[in-house]
Design an enzyme around this catalytic site. Structure first.
Site, mmCIF file in Angstrom:
data_model
loop_
_atom_site.group_PDB
_atom_site.id
_atom_site.type_symbol
_atom_site.label_atom_id
_atom_site.label_comp_id
_atom_site.label_asym_id
_atom_site.label_seq_id
_atom_site.Cartn_x
_atom_site.Cartn_y
_atom_site.Cartn_z
ATOM 1 N N ILE A 175 21.211 5.451 -6.064
ATOM 2 C CA ILE A 175 21.681 4.241 -6.729
ATOM 3 C C ILE A 175 21.950 4.526 -8.197
ATOM 4 C CG2 ILE A 175 21.056 1.890 -7.380
ATOM 5 C CD1 ILE A 175 19.311 1.770 -4.897
ATOM 6 N N CYS A 176 23.050 3.983 -8.692
ATOM 7 C CA CYS A 176 23.423 4.155 -10.102
ATOM 8 C C CYS A 176 22.880 2.982 -10.911
ATOM 9 C CB CYS A 176 24.942 4.238 -10.247
ATOM 10 S SG CYS A 176 25.494 4.437 -11.956
ATOM 11 N N LEU A 177 21.768 3.193 -11.596
ATOM 12 C CA LEU A 177 21.162 2.200 -12.476
ATOM 13 C C LEU A 177 20.736 2.892 -13.761
ATOM 14 C CD1 LEU A 177 18.835 0.260 -9.987
ATOM 15 C CD2 LEU A 177 21.009 -0.522 -10.894
ATOM 16 N N HIS B 240 21.556 7.932 -15.075
ATOM 17 C CA HIS B 240 21.615 7.638 -16.517
ATOM 18 C C HIS B 240 20.369 8.164 -17.226
ATOM 19 C CE1 HIS B 240 25.261 5.246 -16.430
ATOM 20 N NE2 HIS B 240 24.797 4.638 -15.351
#
Length: 270
Positions: free
Chosen positions: A92-94, A100
């Site tokens: 998941i891109c968070l 990040h």
């Protein structure tokens, strides 16, 4: 599993994870998390969907993959239960995940990541990596089905949560909001950059007919390998010497002057 017998407890990551495992040993009504019996750096978690959202009745299970440099580097979060918000079996891109590392803070923890994930699920996807745009009705249907979902290693996930209230402190509440805000800011910035690129292309149609010399990184590397810097720039000119080089011209003039002096001495002074 006795992790003390398997891992060096003097390693910062091991020490930190063992402490977090102890803190999260008792599940709450909203989340649970534990390391696998044979791997301290892979955890499984279960979270309850946020109330008053399409995820309210759902339970969602996933994996957390932690780097050897944890907590200096962020974990990767993967959801396994179909949910309509995030793709399953994909990182998941968070702003709290491995996508990040620039926004991750070592003071955050697995608990912080889980609380942020619960709060983040109802937010708009905005095209981020691993996001899905299912309708609210589809997400509600998946939420109902999730109650019967089973993990091959953890079993029925509805049995993994406890009855202990989730004691979120005021500081944690503010921290979760800041995490979500950063994630939305980054997505918005990325979208704005994309719009600027499109606008620039539309305004630069006059140069579209020019050859495009932009290449991928691999092609650029090959191009640099094919064009070494020590090749002569002019046919017949030795490497490192150039006709327009002032130093070279001065050197030539000095040699000519020295030869002229020797000839003059032999002819007129002997």
């Amino acid at each position: 599993m006795d992790f003390q017998a398997k891992y060096n407890t003097k390693i910062p990551a091991v020490k930190r994870l063992m402490r977090e495992a102890q803190e999260l040993k008792e599940p709450t009504e909203d989340y649970s998390a534990h390391p696998l019996d044979d791997n301290l750096f892979e955890w499984h978690f279960t979270v309850r969907g946020s109330p008053s959202t399409e995820f309210e009745d759902g339970l969602y299970h996933g994996r957390i993959i932690l780097p050897n440099q944890y907590p200096m580097k962020p974990p990767n979060i993967i959801l396994l239960t179909p949910n309509g918000r995030f793709e399953t079996n994909k990182k998941i891109c968070l702003s709290i995940s491995g996508h990040h590392p620039e926004t991750w803070q070592p003071s955050w923890s697995i608990r912080t990541a889980l609380l942020a994930l619960i709060a983040f699920m109802p937010t708009p996807s905005k095209g981020t990596i691993g996001s899905l745009d299912y309708t609210p009705d589809e997400r509600r249907a998946l939420a109902r089905r999730s109650l019967k979902w089973e993990c091959s290693q953890c079993g029925l996930i509805s049995s993994l949560l406890g009855k202990r209230p989730n004691d979120i402190t005021k500081d944690e509440s503010q921290l979760i909001k800041s995490v979500i805000f950063k994630g939305e800011d980054q997505t918005s910035s990325a979208n704005n950059v994309g719009k600027e690129v499109v606008t620039t292309k539309e305004k630069s149609k006059t140069v579209e007919s020019a050859p495009d010399y932009s290449t991928s990184s691999s092609n650029s590397t090959n191009l640099q390998q094919d064009c070494p810097a020590d090749l002569p720039t002019e046919m017949g000119t030795p490497p490192g010497f150039y006709l327009g080089d002032k130093t070279f011209n001065i050197l030539v003039a000095g040699i000519v002057l020295a030869i002229s002096l020797l000839i003059y001495r032999r002819l007129f002074l002997l």
